[in-house]
Design a protein around this motif. Structure first.
Motif, PDB file in Angstrom:
ATOM      1  N   CYS A 191       0.154  37.459  22.195  1.00 44.48           N
ATOM      2  CA  CYS A 191       0.510  37.747  20.789  1.00 44.48           C
ATOM      3  C   CYS A 191       1.779  38.582  20.735  1.00 44.48           C
ATOM      4  N   ARG A 196       5.229  37.865  18.841  1.00 51.60           N
ATOM      5  CA  ARG A 196       5.859  38.836  17.928  1.00 51.60           C
ATOM      6  C   ARG A 196       7.337  39.020  18.283  1.00 51.60           C
ATOM      7  N   LEU A 227      -6.457  31.754  14.560  1.00 50.10           N
ATOM      8  CA  LEU A 227      -5.371  32.670  14.913  1.00 50.10           C
ATOM      9  C   LEU A 227      -4.020  31.948  14.851  1.00 50.10           C
ATOM     10  N   THR A 253       1.478  28.328  22.375  1.00 46.26           N
ATOM     11  CA  THR A 253       0.655  29.545  22.286  1.00 46.26           C
ATOM     12  C   THR A 253      -0.827  29.173  22.329  1.00 46.26           C
ATOM     13  N   GLN A 278     -12.085  40.027  17.063  1.00 44.35           N
ATOM     14  CA  GLN A 278     -10.801  40.628  16.703  1.00 44.35           C
ATOM     15  C   GLN A 278     -11.024  41.978  16.041  1.00 44.35           C
ATOM     16  N   PHE A 316      -0.625  41.798  14.512  1.00 37.75           N
ATOM     17  CA  PHE A 316      -1.683  41.023  15.177  1.00 37.75           C
ATOM     18  C   PHE A 316      -2.919  41.879  15.396  1.00 37.75           C
ATOM     19  N   ASP A 353      -3.760  39.696  24.026  1.00 40.08           N
ATOM     20  CA  ASP A 353      -2.888  40.591  23.242  1.00 40.08           C
ATOM     21  C   ASP A 353      -1.437  40.450  23.706  1.00 40.08           C
ATOM     22  N   ILE A 412      -0.810  32.893  12.503  1.00 39.99           N
ATOM     23  CA  ILE A 412       0.608  32.988  12.928  1.00 39.99           C
ATOM     24  C   ILE A 412       1.473  32.141  11.983  1.00 39.99           C
TER      25      ILE A 412
END
Ligand SMILES: C[S@@+](CC[C@H](N)C(=O)[O-])C[C@H]1O[C@@H](n2cnc3c(N)ncnc32)[C@H](O)[C@@H]1O
Length: 272
Positions: free
Chosen positions: A161, A165, A212, A240, A259, A145, A158, A216
């Motif tokens: 994310c 993950r 984003l 999310t 980003q 990410f 973050d 994913i």
């Protein structure tokens, strides 16, 4: 063994839409390396594991011909659908068995793909098809990410994310771990004395919440998760996205944020 995580048509179309194109800075480093080691002319570049062609298109203006090779028909179909690149040809094939004569290729690249290859068979083919002085460039970003920045909530984004993950971790092939290890083992196994690593190339850009979520969805781990449980995977994306909007205090998934991605590249040149 060939790893087939990129076969689905829907996956390929998400891939085309949402995957990052490698940065120009890195492309320039690769071309300068090739100039130093082999010199001009730049005749043939072969982009292995080309997927939907992001990296192949980046190389196109700098070579007489670019050939993108991938084992996935669906990915190649998407790549072929992008107009305006008459010097690119896409071919189904594998990095371990290249359809080129000995000593015929100026540059071999693989963007976010080399971790999927059978190391020794790929390297044997690279040695065979490269011209003397011809180069290999294997590039990727270091973390799955990007780091995100939006007002004062970048760290919290973050963190979301990181939670995604963790959910996808059980669906992560051990080959992805090879990529996260920055191809250390592959680098050591390259039989050319002339090799180097480019590390820590930071690239800043913008993305939206929607993009984003698309990114994913493009991950092979997410696709594997979705195969096993489509509804839960769909819910993960929706949940999310909602958490992002809530943290950012906005309503539209088109809201942009900054980003930051870090790239690395393995470079090597066949002896003259
Ligand atoms: C993560 S994607 C990267 C695609 C593209 N290069 C990019 O930067 O977005 C990895 C690609 O490698 C392909 N691939 C995996 N193993 C391969 C192999 N042995 N030979 C050729 N392509 C392979 C997959 O089908 C997939 O399209």
């Amino acid at each position: 063994m060939t790893y087939r995580f990129f076969e689905g048509k829907d996956h390929a179309s998400v891939y085309q839409k949402y995957r990052f194109t490698p940065p120009d800075e890195l492309k320039n480093i690769i071309l300068q390396y090739l100039d130093k080691k082999k010199g001009k002319p730049h005749v043939l570049a072969v982009d292995l594991g080309c997927g939907t062609g992001q990296n192949s298109r980046l190389l196109a203006p700098h070579f007489q011909a670019v050939v993108g090779i991938d084992i996935s028909e669906s990915q190649l179909e998407e790549a072929k659908g992008v107009p305006g690149y008459p010097n690119i040809t896409y071919r189904k094939g594998s990095a371990e068995e290249l359809p080129f004569p000995d000593g015929s290729v100026d540059l071999l690249t693989a963007a976010s793909a080399a971790h999927w290859f059978d190391q020794s068979r790929f390297l044997a083919e690279a040695c065979r098809v490269l011209k003397p002085g011809g180069c290999v460039a294997l590039l990727d970003y270091t973390s799955i990410f990007p780091r995100l920045h939006y007002q004062d909530c970048g760290e919290r984004l973050d963190h979301i994310c990181e939670e995604v993950r963790q959910v996808l971790l059980p669906y992560t092939s051990n080959r992805v771990a090879v990529g996260s290890g920055k191809l250390e083992e592959l680098y050591s196994a390259i039989p050319f004395p002339d090799k180097e690593r480019v590390e820590g190339l930071q690239v800043n850009s913008s993305t939206s919440v929607r993009n984003l979520m698309g990114f994913i969805e493009s991950l092979s781990t997410f696709q594997d998760y979705k195969k096993k449980d489509p509804q839960t995977a769909e819910n993960l994306l929706l949940h999310t996205q909602n958490r992002f909007l809530e943290e950012m205090g906005v309503k539209s998934p088109d809201m942009e944020m900054k980003q930051e991605l870090e790239y690395f590249c393995v470079l090597a040149s066949k002896p003259l």
